[in-house]
Enzyme design. Structure first.
Site, mmCIF file in Angstrom:
data_model
loop_
_atom_site.group_PDB
_atom_site.id
_atom_site.type_symbol
_atom_site.label_atom_id
_atom_site.label_comp_id
_atom_site.label_asym_id
_atom_site.label_seq_id
_atom_site.Cartn_x
_atom_site.Cartn_y
_atom_site.Cartn_z
ATOM 1 N N ASP A 38 -1.976 -16.702 -1.172
ATOM 2 C CA ASP A 38 -1.382 -17.572 -2.190
ATOM 3 C C ASP A 38 -2.180 -18.861 -2.424
ATOM 4 O O ASP A 38 -1.781 -19.680 -3.251
ATOM 5 C CB ASP A 38 0.065 -17.934 -1.797
ATOM 6 C CG ASP A 38 1.020 -16.757 -1.993
ATOM 7 O OD1 ASP A 38 0.614 -15.751 -2.586
ATOM 8 O OD2 ASP A 38 2.186 -16.856 -1.549
ATOM 9 N N LYS A 94 9.769 -22.041 -1.321
ATOM 10 C CA LYS A 94 10.331 -20.945 -2.120
ATOM 11 C C LYS A 94 10.453 -19.675 -1.277
ATOM 12 O O LYS A 94 11.496 -19.009 -1.292
ATOM 13 C CB LYS A 94 9.415 -20.678 -3.325
ATOM 14 C CG LYS A 94 9.734 -19.402 -4.070
ATOM 15 C CD LYS A 94 8.848 -19.215 -5.275
ATOM 16 C CE LYS A 94 7.574 -18.460 -5.018
ATOM 17 N NZ LYS A 94 7.726 -17.016 -4.745
ATOM 18 N N ASN A 95 9.386 -19.344 -0.544
ATOM 19 C CA ASN A 95 9.380 -18.060 0.151
ATOM 20 C C ASN A 95 10.253 -18.028 1.404
ATOM 21 O O ASN A 95 10.410 -16.986 2.040
ATOM 22 C CB ASN A 95 7.942 -17.642 0.489
ATOM 23 C CG ASN A 95 7.197 -17.194 -0.760
ATOM 24 O OD1 ASN A 95 7.782 -17.073 -1.829
ATOM 25 N ND2 ASN A 95 5.900 -16.950 -0.614
ATOM 26 N N CYS A 148 2.898 -5.533 -10.810
ATOM 27 C CA CYS A 148 2.903 -6.882 -11.375
ATOM 28 C C CYS A 148 1.460 -7.291 -11.554
ATOM 29 O O CYS A 148 0.550 -6.520 -11.269
ATOM 30 C CB CYS A 148 3.664 -7.850 -10.482
ATOM 31 S SG CYS A 148 2.831 -8.190 -8.949
ATOM 32 N N ARG A 157 1.946 -3.307 -5.599
ATOM 33 C CA ARG A 157 2.971 -3.856 -4.693
ATOM 34 C C ARG A 157 4.153 -2.923 -4.404
ATOM 35 O O ARG A 157 5.287 -3.171 -4.813
ATOM 36 C CB ARG A 157 3.485 -5.202 -5.223
ATOM 37 C CG ARG A 157 2.394 -6.224 -5.304
ATOM 38 C CD ARG A 157 2.878 -7.570 -5.752
ATOM 39 N NE ARG A 157 3.548 -8.319 -4.706
ATOM 40 C CZ ARG A 157 3.930 -9.583 -4.849
ATOM 41 N NH1 ARG A 157 3.720 -10.199 -5.972
ATOM 42 N NH2 ARG A 157 4.537 -10.208 -3.861
ATOM 43 N N PRO A 158 3.880 -1.844 -3.681
ATOM 44 C CA PRO A 158 4.963 -0.911 -3.351
ATOM 45 C C PRO A 158 5.945 -1.488 -2.326
ATOM 46 O O PRO A 158 5.665 -2.514 -1.703
ATOM 47 C CB PRO A 158 4.210 0.276 -2.738
ATOM 48 C CG PRO A 158 2.940 -0.297 -2.216
ATOM 49 C CD PRO A 158 2.591 -1.466 -3.105
ATOM 50 N N ARG A 205 10.356 -10.036 -8.038
ATOM 51 C CA ARG A 205 10.266 -8.920 -7.100
ATOM 52 C C ARG A 205 11.012 -9.193 -5.800
ATOM 53 O O ARG A 205 11.495 -8.275 -5.143
ATOM 54 C CB ARG A 205 8.797 -8.630 -6.772
ATOM 55 C CG ARG A 205 7.962 -8.269 -7.960
ATOM 56 C CD ARG A 205 6.528 -8.127 -7.520
ATOM 57 N NE ARG A 205 6.486 -7.363 -6.280
ATOM 58 C CZ ARG A 205 6.514 -6.048 -6.199
ATOM 59 N NH1 ARG A 205 6.553 -5.328 -7.286
ATOM 60 N NH2 ARG A 205 6.500 -5.443 -5.033
ATOM 61 N N ARG A 236 8.284 -20.842 -11.876
ATOM 62 C CA ARG A 236 8.874 -19.981 -10.846
ATOM 63 C C ARG A 236 8.645 -20.564 -9.461
ATOM 64 O O ARG A 236 9.442 -20.325 -8.557
ATOM 65 C CB ARG A 236 8.215 -18.589 -10.888
ATOM 66 C CG ARG A 236 8.648 -17.730 -12.046
ATOM 67 C CD ARG A 236 8.104 -16.327 -11.865
ATOM 68 N NE ARG A 236 8.167 -15.964 -10.461
ATOM 69 C CZ ARG A 236 7.220 -15.307 -9.802
ATOM 70 N NH1 ARG A 236 6.141 -14.892 -10.409
ATOM 71 N NH2 ARG A 236 7.368 -15.024 -8.526
HETATM 72 C C1 UD1 Z 1 5.108 -12.230 0.129
HETATM 73 C C2 UD1 Z 1 5.204 -13.553 -0.618
HETATM 74 C C3 UD1 Z 1 3.994 -13.724 -1.535
HETATM 75 C C4 UD1 Z 1 2.695 -13.568 -0.738
HETATM 76 C C5 UD1 Z 1 2.706 -12.261 0.070
HETATM 77 C C6 UD1 Z 1 1.511 -12.137 0.992
HETATM 78 C C7 UD1 Z 1 7.596 -13.862 -0.800
HETATM 79 C C8 UD1 Z 1 8.811 -13.910 -1.667
HETATM 80 N N1 UD1 Z 1 6.433 -13.547 -1.387
HETATM 81 O O1 UD1 Z 1 5.142 -11.192 -0.848
HETATM 82 O O2 UD1 Z 1 4.046 -15.044 -2.096
HETATM 83 O O3 UD1 Z 1 1.598 -13.531 -1.640
HETATM 84 O O4 UD1 Z 1 3.896 -12.180 0.872
HETATM 85 O O5 UD1 Z 1 1.444 -13.220 1.856
HETATM 86 O O6 UD1 Z 1 7.670 -14.139 0.390
HETATM 87 N N2 UD1 Z 1 2.806 -3.383 0.964
HETATM 88 C C9 UD1 Z 1 2.898 -2.012 0.969
HETATM 89 N N3 UD1 Z 1 4.144 -1.432 1.136
HETATM 90 C C10 UD1 Z 1 5.266 -2.181 1.300
HETATM 91 C C11 UD1 Z 1 5.154 -3.576 1.304
HETATM 92 C C12 UD1 Z 1 3.920 -4.158 1.145
HETATM 93 O O7 UD1 Z 1 1.907 -1.316 0.814
HETATM 94 O O8 UD1 Z 1 6.350 -1.594 1.446
HETATM 95 C C13 UD1 Z 1 1.497 -4.043 0.789
HETATM 96 C C14 UD1 Z 1 1.399 -4.844 -0.505
HETATM 97 O O9 UD1 Z 1 1.071 -4.056 -1.620
HETATM 98 C C15 UD1 Z 1 0.312 -5.843 -0.163
HETATM 99 C C16 UD1 Z 1 0.544 -6.103 1.335
HETATM 100 O O10 UD1 Z 1 1.324 -5.014 1.798
HETATM 101 O O11 UD1 Z 1 -0.960 -5.275 -0.338
HETATM 102 C C17 UD1 Z 1 1.260 -7.386 1.651
HETATM 103 O O12 UD1 Z 1 2.393 -7.531 0.815
HETATM 104 P P1 UD1 Z 1 3.735 -8.247 1.284
HETATM 105 O O13 UD1 Z 1 3.472 -9.081 2.491
HETATM 106 O O14 UD1 Z 1 4.814 -7.237 1.362
HETATM 107 O O15 UD1 Z 1 4.028 -9.208 0.052
HETATM 108 P P2 UD1 Z 1 5.454 -9.688 -0.394
HETATM 109 O O16 UD1 Z 1 6.350 -9.697 0.792
HETATM 110 O O17 UD1 Z 1 5.883 -8.960 -1.614
#
Ligand code: UD1
Length: 420
Positions: free
Chosen positions: A307, A22-23, A117, A122-123, A93, A399
């Site tokens: 995950d 999926k990812n 969420c 999750r910013p 998201r 999902r």
């Molecule tokens: C992706 C995966 C999700 C997985 C996660 C962590 C997809 C579609 N989803 O989510 O399944 O659980 O990686 O391996 O690939 N953060 C910030 N600012 C930002 C972006 C992120 O502070 O602009 C923080 C987040 O709040 C979190 C951390 O960084 O604490 C990691 O998040 P991130 O790797 O961005 O998760 P996703 O990419 O949303």
């Protein structure tokens, strides 16, 4: 809302096939916006999130065509709007992944700001600041990220303050069409980032360093069409292996990749599993024995994946001894704990750690799924528990897990869907 009814106590046994990741599939579908030629995406998993991404492309005027083998052909030259509406972003998201491609190719994009969420706030600030460093004008107003750029984005040196998977992917996609070289430091090293990079390279992008923490992208003027097959889903793989270990079973998962599951396989071995691997398969045998508790700490790849922690919590809940699970990636990812305790588990939360005292067995109960991976962990708890468990709100599971009840049934589980 559909529910799953599980009658626990059956040792899982047999073979299953793992779906596409999926990812990986989500960013690859978004990447099709980077070219006006047709991109064929193969091995797409049959999931609600994939349908949502196809719907998102559809509402921009792009009409994906699905062939009889469920491969999808996308020709984005018919695009008419550059906007991802709130109705879709709030259900997924990962819709944020269209921001980089739209901006890079069309010079404008409007994407609803994803809210919080179930697993934390999750910013997306890092996605925004990196694109700004590449010359984009971005304002956040009326709940939307409104981005534009005059001409092409410019290559830039970007240091990601935190390791972010979709952030790295968004910037990497944007950089493929930028003017000049972009360097992403502290980039995510997840295998799904590598899979996206390999697809972009097939499309003509110039990328090096994928899979390390420094990715270098030399922008090109245009990308072309290609045919790309999505890699196997490591989280789906791990989930079935843990389910087999928790039920003291013996299964073989096929069409997967052991090389990207090392941290998970080593924890399963510590839990007492006998594991054999081939190029594209993994066999796990508990020889009928109760698992032993393990302790894990989540962190970006190649460390233990966030995950997978909820599923290990389920395993520990019936294991011998005490194990701890420390979550360092997300702030609030323990919603499943309270549901498992309702099934007789002995789990306590201490800050960002849960301490799990293994009990002899869980007892079936009605439980509620709160997010995707938490749902999987409750299903595992139901599979080991005595009597019947109903898992409510399973739209979360649809999902991210393809045909989960059919796959578990083929391993002998007594599980069925109760339609609403
Ligand atoms: C992706 C995966 C999700 C997985 C996660 C962590 C997809 C579609 N989803 O989510 O399944 O659980 O990686 O391996 O690939 N953060 C910030 N600012 C930002 C972006 C992120 O502070 O602009 C923080 C987040 O709040 C979190 C951390 O960084 O604490 C990691 O998040 P991130 O790797 O961005 O998760 P996703 O990419 O949303």
């Amino acid at each position: 809302m559909d529910k799953l009814l599980i009658k626990g106590g059956v040792r899982l046994q047999g073979e299953i096939r793992i779906a596409g990741a999926k990812n990986s599939a989500l960013p690859i579908l978004a990447a099709t916006l980077l070219t006006h030629e047709t991109v064929q995406v193969c091995n797409l998993p049959h999931l609600f999130d994939i349908t949502t991404m196809l719907e998102l492309l559809g509402c921009m005027g792009v009409q994906p065509v699905i062939d009889e083998k469920l491969n999808v052909e996308i020709d984005s030259s018919t695009i008419a709007h550059f906007s991802a509406p709130y109705e879709l972003v709030k259900t997924m998201r990962a819709s944020i992944l269209v921001l980089g491609p739209l901006l890079a190719r069309y010079g404008e994009a409007e994407v609803a700001l994803p809210g919080g969420c179930a697993i934390g706030s999750r910013p997306v600030n890092l996605h925004i600041s990196a694109l700004q460093a590449m010359g984009a004008d971005i304002v956040v107003e009326d709940g939307y990220i409104k981005a534009s750029v005059d001409g092409r984005l410019k290559g830039a040196s970007i240091f990601m303050d935190m390791v972010t998977v979709t952030g790295t992917e968004n910037v990497m996609m944007a950089a493929t069409l930028a003017d000049g070289v972009t360097t992403i430091e502290n980039a995510a090293r997840e295998p799904e980032v590598v899979d996206l990079a390999l697809c972009l390279i097939e499309m003509g992008a110039k990328i090096t360093g994928q899979g390390t923490d420094t990715i270098v992208i030399e922008g090109v003027k245009e990308l072309k069409g290609c045919s790309y097959s999505v890699m196997p889903d490591r989280i789906e793989t791990g989930t079935y292996l843990i389910a087999a270990a928790a039920t003291r079973g013996h299964i073989k998962v096929k069409d997967t990749r052991p090389d990207i599951l090392e941290s998970v396989l080593s924890k399963l071995e510590q839990a007492g599993a006998d594991i054999k691997v081939g190029d594209n398969w993994i066999e796990l045998d508990m020889h009928g024995k109760r698992p032993k508790s393990v302790s894990v700490r989540t962190a970006p790849y190649p460390a233990f994946p966030t995950d997978m922690q909820a599923q290990f919590t389920a395993l520990n809940s019936v294991a011998e001894g005490t194990g701890s699970i420390t979550e360092t990636v997300f702030e609030n990812r323990f919603m499943h704990v309270h549901e498992m305790n309702r099934m007789g588990a002995a789990i306590r939360v201490e800050g960002n750690t849960v301490i799990v005292d293994g009990v002899d067995n869980l007892k079936g109960a009605p439980v509620m799924a709160t997010d995707l991976r938490a749902s999987a962990s409750l299903i595992i708890a139901g599979l080991v528990g005595e009597n019947e468990t109903t898992v409510d709100r399973i739209y979360h599971i649809d999902r991210g897990y393809e045909c989960i009840e059919e796959k578990l049934q083929s391993l002998g589980a007594q599980i069925r869907r109760l339609p609403a």
